[in-house]
Design a protein around this motif. Structure first.
Motif, PDB file in Angstrom:
ATOM      1  N   ALA A 181       0.731  -1.231  -0.053  1.00  0.00           N
ATOM      2  CA  ALA A 181      -0.087   0.022   0.161  1.00  0.00           C
ATOM      3  C   ALA A 181       0.835   1.160  -0.031  1.00  0.00           C
ATOM      4  O   ALA A 181       0.502   2.264  -0.718  1.00  0.00           O
ATOM      5  CB  ALA A 181      -0.908   0.090   1.154  1.00  0.00           C
ATOM      6  N   ALA A 182       1.822   1.304   0.976  1.00  0.00           N
ATOM      7  CA  ALA A 182       3.057   2.461   0.947  1.00  0.00           C
ATOM      8  C   ALA A 182       3.567   2.536  -0.404  1.00  0.00           C
ATOM      9  O   ALA A 182       3.728   3.651  -0.978  1.00  0.00           O
ATOM     10  CB  ALA A 182       3.778   2.206   2.014  1.00  0.00           C
ATOM     11  N   LEU A 183       4.143   1.714  -1.050  1.00  0.00           N
ATOM     12  CA  LEU A 183       5.007   1.698  -2.046  1.00  0.00           C
ATOM     13  C   LEU A 183       4.019   1.964  -3.459  1.00  0.00           C
ATOM     14  O   LEU A 183       4.276   2.866  -4.146  1.00  0.00           O
ATOM     15  CB  LEU A 183       5.720   0.353  -2.365  1.00  0.00           C
ATOM     16  CG  LEU A 183       6.719   0.188  -1.266  1.00  0.00           C
ATOM     17  CD1 LEU A 183       7.235  -1.426  -1.303  1.00  0.00           C
ATOM     18  CD2 LEU A 183       7.564   1.026  -1.144  1.00  0.00           C
ATOM     19  N   GLU A 184       3.017   1.461  -3.522  1.00  0.00           N
ATOM     20  CA  GLU A 184       2.154   1.729  -4.610  1.00  0.00           C
ATOM     21  C   GLU A 184       1.278   3.079  -4.554  1.00  0.00           C
ATOM     22  O   GLU A 184       1.408   3.747  -5.554  1.00  0.00           O
ATOM     23  CB  GLU A 184       1.109   0.702  -4.832  1.00  0.00           C
ATOM     24  CG  GLU A 184       0.484   0.649  -6.386  1.00  0.00           C
ATOM     25  CD  GLU A 184      -0.454  -0.499  -6.655  1.00  0.00           C
ATOM     26  OE1 GLU A 184      -0.983  -0.593  -7.791  1.00  0.00           O
ATOM     27  OE2 GLU A 184      -0.809  -1.209  -5.674  1.00  0.00           O
ATOM     28  N   THR A 185       1.106   3.510  -3.317  1.00  0.00           N
ATOM     29  CA  THR A 185       0.410   4.883  -3.286  1.00  0.00           C
ATOM     30  C   THR A 185       1.557   5.922  -3.495  1.00  0.00           C
ATOM     31  O   THR A 185       1.411   6.810  -4.338  1.00  0.00           O
ATOM     32  CB  THR A 185       0.061   4.984  -1.721  1.00  0.00           C
ATOM     33  OG1 THR A 185      -1.094   3.983  -1.473  1.00  0.00           O
ATOM     34  CG2 THR A 185      -0.180   6.448  -1.515  1.00  0.00           C
ATOM     35  N   ALA A 186       2.865   5.731  -3.183  1.00  0.00           N
ATOM     36  CA  ALA A 186       4.012   6.580  -3.343  1.00  0.00           C
ATOM     37  C   ALA A 186       4.134   6.544  -4.954  1.00  0.00           C
ATOM     38  O   ALA A 186       4.407   7.770  -5.457  1.00  0.00           O
ATOM     39  CB  ALA A 186       5.059   6.267  -2.842  1.00  0.00           C
ATOM     40  N   ALA A 187       3.917   5.625  -5.679  1.00  0.00           N
ATOM     41  CA  ALA A 187       4.286   5.551  -6.959  1.00  0.00           C
ATOM     42  C   ALA A 187       3.292   6.167  -7.835  1.00  0.00           C
ATOM     43  O   ALA A 187       3.469   6.971  -8.689  1.00  0.00           O
ATOM     44  CB  ALA A 187       4.470   4.192  -7.661  1.00  0.00           C
ATOM     45  N   LEU A 188       2.041   5.903  -7.380  1.00  0.00           N
ATOM     46  CA  LEU A 188       0.891   6.676  -7.856  1.00  0.00           C
ATOM     47  C   LEU A 188       0.856   8.189  -7.818  1.00  0.00           C
ATOM     48  O   LEU A 188       0.630   8.830  -8.722  1.00  0.00           O
ATOM     49  CB  LEU A 188      -0.462   6.263  -7.352  1.00  0.00           C
ATOM     50  CG  LEU A 188      -0.832   4.717  -7.753  1.00  0.00           C
ATOM     51  CD1 LEU A 188      -2.051   4.196  -7.286  1.00  0.00           C
ATOM     52  CD2 LEU A 188      -1.176   4.615  -9.342  1.00  0.00           C
ATOM     53  N   LEU A 189       1.244   8.616  -6.391  1.00  0.00           N
ATOM     54  CA  LEU A 189       1.458   9.935  -6.275  1.00  0.00           C
ATOM     55  C   LEU A 189       2.421  10.597  -7.094  1.00  0.00           C
ATOM     56  O   LEU A 189       2.287  11.658  -7.689  1.00  0.00           O
ATOM     57  CB  LEU A 189       1.883  10.045  -4.783  1.00  0.00           C
ATOM     58  CG  LEU A 189       1.035  10.066  -3.573  1.00  0.00           C
ATOM     59  CD1 LEU A 189       1.522   9.890  -2.456  1.00  0.00           C
ATOM     60  CD2 LEU A 189      -0.028  11.312  -3.561  1.00  0.00           C
ATOM     61  N   ALA A 190       3.720  10.120  -7.299  1.00  0.00           N
ATOM     62  CA  ALA A 190       4.600  10.591  -8.129  1.00  0.00           C
ATOM     63  C   ALA A 190       4.241  10.586  -9.597  1.00  0.00           C
ATOM     64  O   ALA A 190       4.292  11.463 -10.489  1.00  0.00           O
ATOM     65  CB  ALA A 190       5.900   9.675  -8.148  1.00  0.00           C
ATOM     66  N   GLU A 191       3.309   9.607 -10.259  1.00  0.00           N
ATOM     67  CA  GLU A 191       2.838   9.644 -11.464  1.00  0.00           C
ATOM     68  C   GLU A 191       1.559  10.507 -11.818  1.00  0.00           C
ATOM     69  O   GLU A 191       1.296  10.849 -12.790  1.00  0.00           O
ATOM     70  CB  GLU A 191       2.340   8.244 -11.991  1.00  0.00           C
ATOM     71  CG  GLU A 191       3.533   7.237 -11.839  1.00  0.00           C
ATOM     72  CD  GLU A 191       3.013   5.809 -11.819  1.00  0.00           C
ATOM     73  OE1 GLU A 191       4.243   4.957 -11.695  1.00  0.00           O
ATOM     74  OE2 GLU A 191       2.079   5.425 -11.641  1.00  0.00           O
ATOM     75  N   CYS A 192       1.227  11.352 -10.578  1.00  0.00           N
ATOM     76  CA  CYS A 192       0.174  12.070 -10.880  1.00  0.00           C
ATOM     77  C   CYS A 192       0.485  13.555 -10.654  1.00  0.00           C
ATOM     78  O   CYS A 192      -0.008  14.600 -10.487  1.00  0.00           O
ATOM     79  CB  CYS A 192      -1.154  11.782  -9.980  1.00  0.00           C
ATOM     80  SG  CYS A 192      -1.138  12.077  -8.284  1.00  0.00           S
ATOM     81  N   GLY A 193       1.831  13.544 -10.547  1.00  0.00           N
ATOM     82  CA  GLY A 193       2.485  14.984 -10.175  1.00  0.00           C
ATOM     83  C   GLY A 193       2.794  15.527  -8.829  1.00  0.00           C
ATOM     84  O   GLY A 193       3.282  16.412  -8.606  1.00  0.00           O
ATOM     85  N   ALA A 194       2.577  14.584  -7.813  1.00  0.00           N
ATOM     86  CA  ALA A 194       3.033  14.924  -6.502  1.00  0.00           C
ATOM     87  C   ALA A 194       4.496  14.554  -6.144  1.00  0.00           C
ATOM     88  O   ALA A 194       5.187  14.122  -7.111  1.00  0.00           O
ATOM     89  CB  ALA A 194       2.230  14.149  -5.574  1.00  0.00           C
ATOM     90  N   HIS A 195       5.039  14.930  -5.122  1.00  0.00           N
ATOM     91  CA  HIS A 195       6.458  14.785  -4.733  1.00  0.00           C
ATOM     92  C   HIS A 195       6.605  13.968  -3.533  1.00  0.00           C
ATOM     93  O   HIS A 195       6.711  14.416  -2.268  1.00  0.00           O
ATOM     94  CB  HIS A 195       7.147  16.076  -4.492  1.00  0.00           C
ATOM     95  CG  HIS A 195       6.858  17.213  -5.700  1.00  0.00           C
ATOM     96  ND1 HIS A 195       7.564  16.910  -6.984  1.00  0.00           N
ATOM     97  CD2 HIS A 195       6.280  18.118  -5.710  1.00  0.00           C
ATOM     98  CE1 HIS A 195       7.297  17.869  -7.740  1.00  0.00           C
ATOM     99  NE2 HIS A 195       6.583  18.629  -6.987  1.00  0.00           N
ATOM    100  N   PRO A 196       6.196  12.731  -3.657  1.00  0.00           N
ATOM    101  CA  PRO A 196       6.214  11.623  -2.481  1.00  0.00           C
ATOM    102  C   PRO A 196       7.708  11.286  -2.057  1.00  0.00           C
ATOM    103  O   PRO A 196       8.681  11.214  -2.725  1.00  0.00           O
ATOM    104  CB  PRO A 196       5.319  10.519  -3.088  1.00  0.00           C
ATOM    105  CG  PRO A 196       6.071  10.534  -4.332  1.00  0.00           C
ATOM    106  CD  PRO A 196       6.129  11.847  -4.769  1.00  0.00           C
ATOM    107  N   ARG A 197       7.640  10.996  -0.783  1.00  0.00           N
ATOM    108  CA  ARG A 197       8.838  10.190  -0.233  1.00  0.00           C
ATOM    109  C   ARG A 197       8.190   9.026   0.781  1.00  0.00           C
ATOM    110  O   ARG A 197       6.973   9.120   1.225  1.00  0.00           O
ATOM    111  CB  ARG A 197       9.648  10.974   0.590  1.00  0.00           C
ATOM    112  CG  ARG A 197       9.275  11.482   1.889  1.00  0.00           C
ATOM    113  CD  ARG A 197      10.120  12.266   2.829  1.00  0.00           C
ATOM    114  NE  ARG A 197      10.649  13.450   1.949  1.00  0.00           N
ATOM    115  CZ  ARG A 197       9.872  14.620   2.187  1.00  0.00           C
ATOM    116  NH1 ARG A 197       8.772  14.769   2.660  1.00  0.00           N
ATOM    117  NH2 ARG A 197      10.453  15.836   1.429  1.00  0.00           N
ATOM    118  N   VAL A 198       8.894   8.036   0.804  1.00  0.00           N
ATOM    119  CA  VAL A 198       8.502   6.966   1.769  1.00  0.00           C
ATOM    120  C   VAL A 198       9.390   7.013   3.194  1.00  0.00           C
ATOM    121  O   VAL A 198      10.561   7.132   2.870  1.00  0.00           O
ATOM    122  CB  VAL A 198       8.419   5.707   1.073  1.00  0.00           C
ATOM    123  CG1 VAL A 198       8.317   4.470   2.003  1.00  0.00           C
ATOM    124  CG2 VAL A 198       7.687   5.547   0.007  1.00  0.00           C
TER     125      VAL A 198
END
Length: 420
Positions: A181-198
């Motif tokens: 959940a954490a890793l896929e959420t981070a990937a989706l955030l990056a792909e929609c233009g956010a700047h995520p970190r885990v």
């Protein structure tokens, strides 16, 4: 009076209802079909489990994910990730095809009566029933780390709170956790233009390996067997023999439910995370406070080294913890009578999923401390539905009602309504 009311219409609730109708049990199913999948998973996610191990369960075995996909020209192949949306539509199709009917009603109260239970819906209907199966899914058991609990939802959310992540476009988002959940959420955030970190307590990210071919040599299959939860003998025991787990001491069952099949990312997700998203490992979250319109996080390593970072929003991808005390719909008198499993807060259930309160059955995550980690996954629905319905039939004895002429039936089942 009805024979059985199933509360919840996810994979477990729908599977139980299908088996109950086929057994001639007068059943009502209350809940939003596939609610967790429809409302609480971001668009763009994929099913982590293999299609062949993601079937809902009907007695005939005809309503499989593969059958649904084949009828619509879709691929449901081993080793090919399947979009969550396809699985959700499959569950809705199963509900229409293999269950007599599903009523999209919210249950607000389950109270004991001299014989059975009184179930009350949000719409004000009261239903008398001899038995109840609570298949409420995971949403009542959302877990947020203690430092995050006092912060408002504008600053901190759980990964299950998002259907659309586009609201975070351009924002700095910190995702807490190291599992899928954490890793896929981070990937989706990056792909929609956010700047995520885990940020994770773990010292490393675990990645599942690509699945082995289904057709292998006998020796290879013996060494590393396929099963509903992956490959390998430990996973095989958890997925294929939940009844063995049920016979272990309670404290050991609790440890197995908590620790077996720990956090890991799917093999197909790895390229979307590594070298693309910052991952801070070995970091414990010590405190979180509002700061400058966002959140200031205080982190600490196992050696005591402190770090502070500021972020616009925190997403806690920290899973779900079964706790019967969080079932607000269940009458306090009943909650207090429930015997608990092992050292946790989940109800102890017997070999047919009946609790210490006669006629009250549980399914899904709440039964993981009794039957093991397969109850956290769709794969456990088949074992649960078959056994639980046998338990309901035993509890009902000879008190089941006759079918009502003209009642709705699914193919191959005998849907009944008890008059009372």
């Amino acid at each position: 009076m009805y024979d059985l009311v199933v509360v919840g219409a996810g994979p477990y609730g729908l599977s139980i209802a299908s088996h109950a109708a086929a057994a001639g049990i007068g059943v009502r199913v209350l809940g939003r079909p596939m609610a967790s999948w429809r409302d609480h998973m971001p668009e763009g996610m994929f099913l982590k489990s293999e299609p062949w191990s993601s079937n809902l369960s009907d007695p005939s075995g005809e309503h499989t994910l593969a059958a649904y996909c084949a009828s619509r020209g879709l691929r449901a192949e081993h080793g090919t990730p399947l979009p969550i949306g396809v699985f959700t539509e499959y569950g809705l199709w199963f509900g229409r095809s293999a269950v007599p009917s599903v009523e999209e009603e919210t249950v607000v109260s389950v109270r004991p009566r001299t014989e059975g239970f009184l179930v009350e819906t949000e719409g004000g209907e009261t239903i008398l029933t001899r038995t109840v199966a609570l298949a409420v899914g995971v949403m009542p058991f959302v877990h947020r780390p203690e430092p995050l609990r006092a912060l408002p939802r504008e600053l901190v959310t759980h990964s299950s709170h998002h259907r659309d992540l586009s609201r975070f476009r351009g924002l700095d988002v910190t995702v807490i956790g190291a599992g899928q959940a954490a890793l896929e959420t981070a990937a989706l955030l990056a792909e929609c233009g956010a700047h995520p970190r885990v940020v994770a307590r773990a010292g490393s990210v675990a990645w599942n390996t690509p699945p082995q071919p289904l057709e292998r040599s006998a020796l290879r299959s013996l060494i590393d067997p396929h099963c509903g939860l992956g490959t390998g003998w430990p996973s095989w025991v958890w997925s294929e023999t939940p009844w063995v787990v049920r016979r272990l001491p309670g404290a050991l069952r609790t440890r197995i439910a908590d620790r077996a099949l720990g956090p890991a990312g799917a093999w197909w997700l790895r390229d979307r995370v590594e070298s693309r998203i910052p991952v801070l490992l070995g970091q414990r979250l010590r405190a979180a406070v509002p700061a400058g319109g966002g959140v200031r996080l205080s982190l600490e390593t196992a050696e005591g080294a402190a770090t502070t970072l500021e972020t616009d929003h925190v997403v806690a991808a920290t899973g779900f913890v079964p706790d019967v005390g969080r079932l607000g719909l269940l009458d306090p008198y009943v909650r207090n009578r429930l015997r608990l499993a092992g050292t946790g807060r989940a109800p102890e259930v017997d070999g047919r999923f009946e609790s210490s309160v006669p006629g009250l059955f549980f399914a899904g995550l709440l039964t993981a401390p009794s039957f093991g980690p397969s109850m956290r996954f769709v794969y456990g629905a088949g074992f649960t539905a078959e056994r639980l319905v046998r338990g309901v039939r035993r509890r009902l004895g000879g008190r089941r009602g006759a079918p009502v002429p003209g009642s709705r039936r699914s193919a191959g089942s005998r849907a009944t309504v008890t008059l009372g």
